[in-house]
Design a protein around this motif. Structure first.
Motif, mmCIF file in Angstrom:
data_model
loop_
_atom_site.group_PDB
_atom_site.id
_atom_site.type_symbol
_atom_site.label_atom_id
_atom_site.label_comp_id
_atom_site.label_asym_id
_atom_site.label_seq_id
_atom_site.Cartn_x
_atom_site.Cartn_y
_atom_site.Cartn_z
ATOM 1 N N GLN A 473 13.615 89.346 15.943
ATOM 2 C CA GLN A 473 12.984 88.171 16.482
ATOM 3 C C GLN A 473 11.537 87.858 15.882
ATOM 4 O OE1 GLN A 473 14.840 85.958 18.020
ATOM 5 N NE2 GLN A 473 16.337 86.909 19.337
ATOM 6 N N ARG A 474 10.761 88.804 16.074
ATOM 7 C CA ARG A 474 9.373 88.693 15.580
ATOM 8 C C ARG A 474 9.440 88.113 14.219
ATOM 9 N NH1 ARG A 474 5.431 93.433 16.251
ATOM 10 N NH2 ARG A 474 3.890 91.841 16.329
ATOM 11 N N TYR A 475 10.046 88.963 13.084
ATOM 12 C CA TYR A 475 10.115 88.457 11.738
ATOM 13 C C TYR A 475 10.179 86.936 11.791
ATOM 14 C CZ TYR A 475 11.756 88.733 6.981
ATOM 15 O OH TYR A 475 11.790 88.692 5.633
ATOM 16 N N LEU A 476 11.495 86.497 12.540
ATOM 17 C CA LEU A 476 11.726 85.108 12.410
ATOM 18 C C LEU A 476 10.709 84.288 13.016
ATOM 19 C CD1 LEU A 476 15.165 85.428 14.181
ATOM 20 C CD2 LEU A 476 14.738 84.001 12.002
ATOM 21 N N GLU A 477 9.833 84.714 14.103
ATOM 22 C CA GLU A 477 8.478 83.876 14.302
ATOM 23 C C GLU A 477 7.493 83.839 13.282
ATOM 24 O OE1 GLU A 477 4.945 84.739 17.711
ATOM 25 O OE2 GLU A 477 6.861 85.498 17.802
ATOM 26 N N PHE A 478 7.092 84.978 12.687
ATOM 27 C CA PHE A 478 6.040 84.882 11.865
ATOM 28 C C PHE A 478 6.558 84.168 10.522
ATOM 29 C CE2 PHE A 478 4.994 88.980 13.910
ATOM 30 C CZ PHE A 478 3.931 88.575 14.715
ATOM 31 N N GLN A 479 7.822 84.239 10.148
ATOM 32 C CA GLN A 479 8.517 83.704 9.060
ATOM 33 C C GLN A 479 8.136 82.170 9.091
ATOM 34 O OE1 GLN A 479 12.688 82.973 8.104
ATOM 35 N NE2 GLN A 479 12.159 84.800 6.532
ATOM 36 N N ARG A 480 8.160 81.513 10.213
ATOM 37 C CA ARG A 480 8.081 80.054 10.408
ATOM 38 C C ARG A 480 6.523 79.650 9.994
ATOM 39 N NH1 ARG A 480 11.372 80.578 14.782
ATOM 40 N NH2 ARG A 480 9.703 80.823 16.191
ATOM 41 N N SER A 481 5.665 80.466 10.208
ATOM 42 C CA SER A 481 4.214 80.202 9.816
ATOM 43 C C SER A 481 3.719 80.110 8.406
ATOM 44 C CB SER A 481 3.186 81.201 10.478
ATOM 45 O OG SER A 481 3.304 82.628 9.679
ATOM 46 N N ASN A 482 4.835 80.724 7.538
ATOM 47 C CA ASN A 482 4.362 80.821 6.088
ATOM 48 C C ASN A 482 3.160 81.625 5.690
ATOM 49 O OD1 ASN A 482 5.348 80.282 3.448
ATOM 50 N ND2 ASN A 482 3.937 78.588 3.279
ATOM 51 N N GLU A 483 2.680 82.363 6.521
ATOM 52 C CA GLU A 483 1.664 83.208 6.165
ATOM 53 C C GLU A 483 2.530 84.500 5.627
ATOM 54 O OE1 GLU A 483 -1.434 82.702 6.444
ATOM 55 O OE2 GLU A 483 -1.248 80.821 7.317
ATOM 56 N N PRO A 484 1.505 85.099 4.617
ATOM 57 C CA PRO A 484 2.289 86.124 3.891
ATOM 58 C C PRO A 484 2.324 87.277 4.786
ATOM 59 C CG PRO A 484 0.085 85.636 2.864
ATOM 60 C CD PRO A 484 0.190 84.558 3.950
ATOM 61 N N VAL A 485 3.400 88.268 4.344
ATOM 62 C CA VAL A 485 3.658 89.472 5.229
ATOM 63 C C VAL A 485 2.649 90.475 5.550
ATOM 64 C CG1 VAL A 485 4.784 90.523 3.397
ATOM 65 C CG2 VAL A 485 5.701 90.943 5.771
#
Length: 490
Positions: A473-485
């Motif tokens: 769920q956190r991965y999905l949230e951060f992925q939307r930002s397109n900020e690198p991992v």
């Protein structure tokens, strides 16, 4: 995965005819390489991105057919499992802002697909393996309803004559089995295509093989499978084992696996197609009406259907591709090493590193493949998949070296130079390779972020399944930002 089949039941005569047609196609291709004017490559590239569909609880959503019908975008196609999609990004030149244009095209396409997915109570996730998968999700009933996928399952399972056995030893160990290739649907990748002139193909393929281990170390993004933490890029051993058509006796005799790193450097694209014919029996022996000799004699460009179909059932990590576009033949190296995700910016950083590095290595004298043995290249591939960004690799002139040090001290400057040769705008070059550099300095990629986030959740008392759902769920949230991992908080 390729085009649908007109026929899904094959006779022994079909297989004999198919082998003869593949041989005929190969002979025609050999003549074309001597006489025909191929597209000369230049800085032209393409991308394929495999995507997971997830439900509100971060589990797989078996809704690809429904979402594709609503989306109506031919760039999106079904993949093996009902929770998979594939985005085929139209090829473009890398010159100037080409990489930035790729990024914007992908973001726009994913945004439109996400809107359709939401209507089906689903979300899009780009990751090497969906962490919440269980064996119950990867069964025959959850294959996409597609004649090609069913035929592949029947042929590979029939050739093996036994269950597919999985035994992966990493941070933890997984042993399991399946009577279908459906578990292959867990493996979602990003595939990079680089168009090259025929005379250059061998150099680019060899260079791609040489850097495969570094790509995995830098981009690993699949540490979990069936609730176990395994390799940094578990997708590699799982794909190999989940589709291994060889009975145990054949494996013991040295029969080559269809998911294959290879066994030697090459001097021509024909070497790879010859290996396909020599080592691998047909899986999908559908024979077309095309007579490639007659087509060539008439002054036209043959599709070489059987050659391409057979090649599509040999799963090299760097695959040769013959294709025809607008009436002109061309060759591509299809780099299949990388996982999907984490973000589009990460994906483009991986692409920029690969495109620039192989462009530079293809021009090196003496060639890297004269100084790095093929066995060392394959050992690097395994180490990069197993250990990710913490891998220790072997490299000419340095011996054993940490992957991050190799990238920072040697390979990033070469990638810069290669992108300059390709005419990439300096701002795009510096932005994307800067992501790769910062990832190395932080020691964090998708795999390390996933593992650390799950570990932190477990230290707060979460059981492994709950920790995996929370992390996803956190991965999905951060992925939307397109900020690198490497910038994501734990």
């Amino acid at each position: 995965m390729g085009k649908d089949l007109a026929t899904a039941a094959f006779s022994p005569q079909d297989r004999v005819r198919f082998r003869r047609k593949v041989r005929g196609c190969l002979d025609v291709l050999a003549g074309m390489l001597q006489d025909e004017r191929f597209e000369d490559g230049g800085p032209s590239a393409g991308l394929e991105i495999e995507i997971n569909l997830v439900d509100p609880d971060a589990g797989p959503a078996m809704r690809n057919t429904e979402i594709l019908a609503d989306l109506g975008d031919p760039r999106f196609q079904p993949e093996l499992a009902r929770f998979n999609l594939e985005l085929n990004v139209p090829p473009r030149r890398l010159l100037g802002d080409g990489l930035g244009d790729f990024e914007q095209d992908i973001l726009d396409a994913l945004r439109a697909a996400s809107d359709c997915a939401r209507k089906a109570e689903s979300r899009l996730l780009t990751i090497g393996i969906l962490p919440t998968l269980t064996p119950e999700h990867l069964v025959l009933a959850n294959l996409t309803d597609n004649e090609r996928f069913r035929a592949l399952d029947a042929e590979i399972a029939g050739a093996r004559g036994d269950d597919f056995r999985i035994d992966i030893r990493g941070a933890e160990r997984l042993t399991t089995s399946s009577d279908t290739i459906a578990p292959e649907g867990a493996c979602t990748s990003a595939q990079l295509h680089l168009q090259v002139a025929p005379d250059d193909f061998a150099r680019y393929w060899n260079a791609s093989q040489a850097v495969a281990g570094v790509q995995l170390a830098l981009g690993a993004n699949a540490p979990f499978l069936y609730g176990r933490r395994l390799w940094a890029e578990t997708r590699i051993p799982f794909f190999e084992q989940a589709t291994d058509a060889r009975p145990d006796e054949f494996s013991a005799q040295g029969v080559r696996p269809r998911v294959w790193f290879g066994e030697s450097w090459i001097s021509s694209v024909l070497d790879l197609y010859e290996e396909n014919l020599r080592y691998f029996p047909p899986l999908l022996p559908e024979v077309s009406d095309e007579d490639p000799v007659a087509v060539r004699t008439a002054g036209h460009i043959p599709q070489l259907y059987e050659l391409r179909l057979h090649n599509g059932t040999v799963y090299r990590w760097n695959r040769p591709v013959y294709d025809v576009a607008a009436g002109h033949p061309h060759l591509r190296v299809e780099n299949r090493v990388l996982p999907s995700g984490p973000t589009v910016s990460d994906l483009l950083a991986n692409a920029a590193f690969y495109f620039g590095l192989v462009r530079e290595l293809a021009e090196h004298d003496p060639p890297i493949w004269r100084r790095l043995t093929f066995a060392e290249a394959e050992a690097n591939f395994r180490a990069g998949a197993r250990d990710g960004i913490e891998a220790v690799l072997t490299w000419p002139g340095t011996g054993e070296v940490r992957a991050t040090d190799l990238v920072l001290d040697v390979l990033l400057p070469w990638a810069h130079s290669g992108l300059d040769r390709l005419g990439v705008h300096p701002a795009q070059r510096d932005r994307l390779l800067g992501i790769a550099e910062d990832r190395c300095r932080a020691g964090r990629n998708g795999a390390t972020w996933q593992a650390a986030t799950v570990r932190a959740a477990e230290e707060r008392g979460r059981a492994r399944p709950e920790a995996l759902r929370e992390m996803t769920q956190r991965y999905l949230e951060f992925q939307r930002s397109n900020e690198p991992v490497h910038t994501w908080p734990m």
